[in-house]
Design an enzyme around this catalytic site. Structure first.
Site, PDB file in Angstrom:
ATOM      1  N   GLU A   1       5.960  16.167  -3.465  1.00  0.00           N
ATOM      2  CA  GLU A   1       6.361  14.826  -3.027  1.00  0.00           C
ATOM      3  C   GLU A   1       7.857  14.848  -2.714  1.00  0.00           C
ATOM      4  O   GLU A   1       8.628  15.489  -3.416  1.00  0.00           O
ATOM      5  CB  GLU A   1       6.059  13.809  -4.137  1.00  0.00           C
ATOM      6  CG  GLU A   1       6.524  12.386  -3.867  1.00  0.00           C
ATOM      7  CD  GLU A   1       5.893  11.789  -2.621  1.00  0.00           C
ATOM      8  OE1 GLU A   1       6.651  11.525  -1.661  1.00  0.00           O
ATOM      9  OE2 GLU A   1       4.658  11.602  -2.606  1.00  0.00           O
TER      10      GLU A   1
ATOM     11  N   ASP B   1       0.583   9.227   5.433  1.00  0.00           N
ATOM     12  CA  ASP B   1       1.060   8.279   6.442  1.00  0.00           C
ATOM     13  C   ASP B   1       0.198   8.415   7.695  1.00  0.00           C
ATOM     14  O   ASP B   1       0.096   9.501   8.260  1.00  0.00           O
ATOM     15  CB  ASP B   1       2.522   8.581   6.766  1.00  0.00           C
ATOM     16  CG  ASP B   1       3.197   7.449   7.538  1.00  0.00           C
ATOM     17  OD1 ASP B   1       2.509   6.807   8.360  1.00  0.00           O
ATOM     18  OD2 ASP B   1       4.393   7.216   7.322  1.00  0.00           O
TER      19      ASP B   1
ATOM     20  N   PHE C   1      -3.719   0.381  -5.329  1.00  0.00           N
ATOM     21  CA  PHE C   1      -3.665   0.091  -3.908  1.00  0.00           C
ATOM     22  C   PHE C   1      -5.066   0.059  -3.315  1.00  0.00           C
ATOM     23  O   PHE C   1      -5.427  -0.831  -2.544  1.00  0.00           O
ATOM     24  CB  PHE C   1      -2.808   1.152  -3.211  1.00  0.00           C
ATOM     25  CG  PHE C   1      -2.832   1.092  -1.714  1.00  0.00           C
ATOM     26  CD1 PHE C   1      -2.029   0.188  -1.031  1.00  0.00           C
ATOM     27  CD2 PHE C   1      -3.642   1.936  -0.979  1.00  0.00           C
ATOM     28  CE1 PHE C   1      -2.044   0.129   0.352  1.00  0.00           C
ATOM     29  CE2 PHE C   1      -3.666   1.887   0.399  1.00  0.00           C
ATOM     30  CZ  PHE C   1      -2.864   0.977   1.057  1.00  0.00           C
TER      31      PHE C   1
END
Length: 248
Positions: free
Chosen positions: A101, A151, A228
């Site tokens: 990350e 993304d 989420f």
């Protein structure tokens, strides 16, 4: 002379060349976002990083030596704030995990939580994932590579920035052990379709999906359900999982 120093812009090893390492091609699949650091995140970076953190400078890893045992190794690219990866490492002590990350607060959070829970089967890179795959992880060494909710770069002009590209999945294949799996998940249907199309053309993989759900698989129980994702489900948002197995 490196690429930046060379005046020869026609060089076949420049950052845009297909012969250059993936992480040097000048296109990033992520954006570094600023974030405020909490005390716990700062503690993770300052106190836990020396024990669990890894860098490109460490070079090619001997994974058995790194974890002090022989065990399946799972790599997760883009773990965000780390909740899912922490849950997996805690639930599966028989497996070793490596998280990659670039978001500093997320790395700090993961390290702090790993230390508080006494996890010894987790290591972390704060580096470009492509560079880690190319430079640090041995060929044929991984049981699974996980790419959850990358993304989606929804605008067509940005599709080249999506991490799922033919060169990426081929690199992943070389790092997977025979029979190892590439597990991707996204909540963008158009990106799910893109992933499926890329994988349909990728040599050396087979789709694990059953005929009645292909190219997707139902969400596996072993993939933790994030806050989420739960929120998205309540709003009627879909999530698509794809699991492909290395077959050569």
């Amino acid at each position: 002379m490196n690429d930046e120093q060379s005046p020869d812009t026609s060089s076949t090893t420049g950052p845009e060349s297909p012969d250059a390492p993936l992480h040097r091609r000048g296109i990033k699949s992520y954006v570094l976002r600023a974030g405020r650091m909490t005390a716990a995140q700062t503690r993770g970076l300052e106190e836990v990083w020396p024990r669990l953190g890894l860098t490109l400078a460490d070079g090619r890893q001997d994974l058995e030596a790194l974890f002090g045992r022989r065990a399946p190794v799972v790599v997760e690219i883009g773990f965000g704030m780390g909740a899912s990866l922490i849950e997996q490492a805690e639930t599966h002590p028989e497996t070793d995990f490596i998280g990659i990350e670039v978001h500093t607060p997320g790395v700090g959070k993961l390290l702090d939580e790993a230390d508080k829970r006494g996890l010894t089967n987790l290591r972390v890179y704060r580096e470009d994932a492509l560079a880690v795959l190319e430079q640090c992880l041995p060929a044929g060494s991984l049981a699974t590579l996980q790419l959850f909710f990358p993304d989606p770069w929804p605008k067509k002009k940005h599709h080249k920035r999506r991490i799922v590209q033919p060169a990426f999945v081929e690199l992943v294949r070389t790092r997977l052990a025979p029979g190892g799996t590439l597990h991707m998940a996204t909540d963008w249907e158009a990106y799910a379709e893109w992933m499926a199309e890329v994988m349909a053309e990728a040599p050396g993989y087979e789709n694990t999906a059953a005929a009645d759900t292909a190219p997707y698989v139902p969400r596996p129980e072993f993939r933790p359900l994030t806050k989420f994702e739960k929120r998205g489900e309540k709003l009627g948002h879909g999530v698509w999982d794809l699991i492909f197995r290395r077959v050569d």
